[in-house]
Design a protein around this motif. Sequence first.
Motif, mmCIF file in Angstrom:
data_model
loop_
_atom_site.group_PDB
_atom_site.id
_atom_site.type_symbol
_atom_site.label_atom_id
_atom_site.label_comp_id
_atom_site.label_asym_id
_atom_site.label_seq_id
_atom_site.Cartn_x
_atom_site.Cartn_y
_atom_site.Cartn_z
ATOM 1 N N VAL A 146 -0.732 26.526 76.831
ATOM 2 C CA VAL A 146 -1.749 27.256 76.070
ATOM 3 C C VAL A 146 -2.097 28.560 76.787
ATOM 4 C CG1 VAL A 146 -4.121 27.165 75.206
ATOM 5 C CG2 VAL A 146 -2.664 25.139 75.071
ATOM 6 N N LEU A 147 -2.194 28.506 78.103
ATOM 7 C CA LEU A 147 -2.483 29.707 78.876
ATOM 8 C C LEU A 147 -1.359 30.723 78.725
ATOM 9 C CD1 LEU A 147 -4.262 31.214 80.896
ATOM 10 C CD2 LEU A 147 -2.999 30.073 82.704
ATOM 11 N N TRP A 148 -0.112 30.253 78.748
ATOM 12 C CA TRP A 148 1.024 31.162 78.588
ATOM 13 C C TRP A 148 1.042 31.800 77.209
ATOM 14 C CZ3 TRP A 148 3.862 33.712 81.770
ATOM 15 C CH2 TRP A 148 4.013 33.242 83.059
ATOM 16 N N ARG A 149 0.737 31.024 76.185
ATOM 17 C CA ARG A 149 0.687 31.598 74.837
ATOM 18 C C ARG A 149 -0.441 32.617 74.719
ATOM 19 N NH1 ARG A 149 0.754 26.436 71.209
ATOM 20 N NH2 ARG A 149 0.290 25.502 73.188
ATOM 21 N N ALA A 150 -1.595 32.298 75.306
ATOM 22 C CA ALA A 150 -2.718 33.234 75.257
ATOM 23 C C ALA A 150 -2.375 34.530 75.987
ATOM 24 C CB ALA A 150 -3.967 32.598 75.865
ATOM 25 N N ARG A 151 -1.738 34.404 77.150
ATOM 26 C CA ARG A 151 -1.359 35.602 77.905
ATOM 27 C C ARG A 151 -0.275 36.394 77.184
ATOM 28 N NH1 ARG A 151 -1.355 33.912 84.268
ATOM 29 N NH2 ARG A 151 -3.601 33.669 84.415
ATOM 30 N N THR A 152 0.646 35.705 76.528
ATOM 31 C CA THR A 152 1.695 36.403 75.784
ATOM 32 C C THR A 152 1.103 37.187 74.624
ATOM 33 O OG1 THR A 152 3.296 34.708 76.384
ATOM 34 C CG2 THR A 152 3.850 36.109 74.520
ATOM 35 N N TRP A 153 0.208 36.557 73.857
ATOM 36 C CA TRP A 153 -0.421 37.265 72.745
ATOM 37 C C TRP A 153 -1.285 38.410 73.242
ATOM 38 C CZ3 TRP A 153 0.962 37.792 68.088
ATOM 39 C CH2 TRP A 153 1.660 36.779 67.447
ATOM 40 N N LEU A 154 -1.946 38.212 74.375
ATOM 41 C CA LEU A 154 -2.747 39.288 74.938
ATOM 42 C C LEU A 154 -1.859 40.456 75.360
ATOM 43 C CD1 LEU A 154 -5.743 39.686 75.449
ATOM 44 C CD2 LEU A 154 -5.375 38.948 77.783
ATOM 45 N N PHE A 155 -0.698 40.149 75.936
ATOM 46 C CA PHE A 155 0.248 41.200 76.297
ATOM 47 C C PHE A 155 0.734 41.944 75.059
ATOM 48 C CE2 PHE A 155 4.631 42.628 76.882
ATOM 49 C CZ PHE A 155 4.440 43.528 77.914
ATOM 50 N N VAL A 156 1.055 41.214 73.999
ATOM 51 C CA VAL A 156 1.503 41.848 72.754
ATOM 52 C C VAL A 156 0.397 42.746 72.196
ATOM 53 C CG1 VAL A 156 2.136 41.377 70.350
ATOM 54 C CG2 VAL A 156 3.208 40.085 72.189
ATOM 55 N N GLY A 157 -0.838 42.275 72.228
ATOM 56 C CA GLY A 157 -1.952 43.081 71.730
ATOM 57 C C GLY A 157 -2.148 44.354 72.531
ATOM 58 N N PHE A 158 -2.122 44.241 73.866
ATOM 59 C CA PHE A 158 -2.283 45.436 74.686
ATOM 60 C C PHE A 158 -1.081 46.362 74.563
ATOM 61 C CE2 PHE A 158 -5.528 42.998 77.155
ATOM 62 C CZ PHE A 158 -6.574 43.865 76.896
ATOM 63 N N ALA A 159 0.107 45.805 74.337
ATOM 64 C CA ALA A 159 1.283 46.646 74.103
ATOM 65 C C ALA A 159 1.143 47.417 72.797
ATOM 66 C CB ALA A 159 2.551 45.788 74.091
ATOM 67 N N CYS A 160 0.592 46.781 71.779
ATOM 68 C CA CYS A 160 0.349 47.500 70.516
ATOM 69 C C CYS A 160 -0.695 48.591 70.698
ATOM 70 C CB CYS A 160 -0.086 46.532 69.423
ATOM 71 S SG CYS A 160 1.225 45.508 68.779
ATOM 72 N N LEU A 161 -1.747 48.304 71.472
ATOM 73 C CA LEU A 161 -2.754 49.325 71.748
ATOM 74 C C LEU A 161 -2.135 50.514 72.486
ATOM 75 C CD1 LEU A 161 -5.783 47.141 72.888
ATOM 76 C CD2 LEU A 161 -5.733 48.648 70.922
ATOM 77 N N ALA A 162 -1.365 50.231 73.522
ATOM 78 C CA ALA A 162 -0.737 51.307 74.290
ATOM 79 C C ALA A 162 0.307 52.041 73.457
ATOM 80 C CB ALA A 162 -0.103 50.745 75.556
ATOM 81 N N GLY A 163 1.071 51.308 72.647
ATOM 82 C CA GLY A 163 2.068 51.944 71.795
ATOM 83 C C GLY A 163 1.444 52.850 70.759
ATOM 84 N N GLY A 164 0.324 52.444 70.199
ATOM 85 C CA GLY A 164 -0.374 53.291 69.243
ATOM 86 C C GLY A 164 -0.896 54.561 69.894
#
Length: 188
Positions: free
Chosen positions: A112-130
Amino acid sequence: MSRLGETRRVCRVRLPNVPLAMRSNVRVLGVYAAGALFAAGWWFFFDACVRSAHAQQPPPEGEPFTPPPVAIKLDDWAPGLCTMIGLIIVNLVDKQHLFDEGSLHDWGHDPVLWRARTWLFVGFACLAGGMAGSLAVLIIKYMLNEHAVGYVELGVAGVMQNVAMMACAMVLWFSQRTESDYEYNLTL
């Protein structure tokens, strides 16, 4: 030599204390501030869209018309939409999974921690990409284009939109980490 109980100032300028009435409503104030930042970001961009569409309108008959060399198109919309998707993803992650005491010591075996961290990474990557996309559009489409003189504010509006939405994400992140009046921690 310092004593353990001694309180020292970190900053030369003394910051004002938050009033007691505001301390209990920090979470609500943070959510309102984040909403205001989100609305301001989209307001900047929609204002640029209206100005771009207005510049595309031909004048009344009989007057010569040359359309402007640049206009807001999909390439201007994409960074803001990417940032908004990142904002949604980051704020949908349950932060309790990231800060549990048990998960801090044994984080290699908690799926669960790995999934949460993965989704958080994807979210921050979208923020940085935008944000990177809006800067790229500003530089390539509006600043380096010699035909776009006088239309740089359209690109600046896209960057301001993304900055406001990233600030919104940070304010929401920190305001949701504070305890609510309706949350109770029962530990024995």
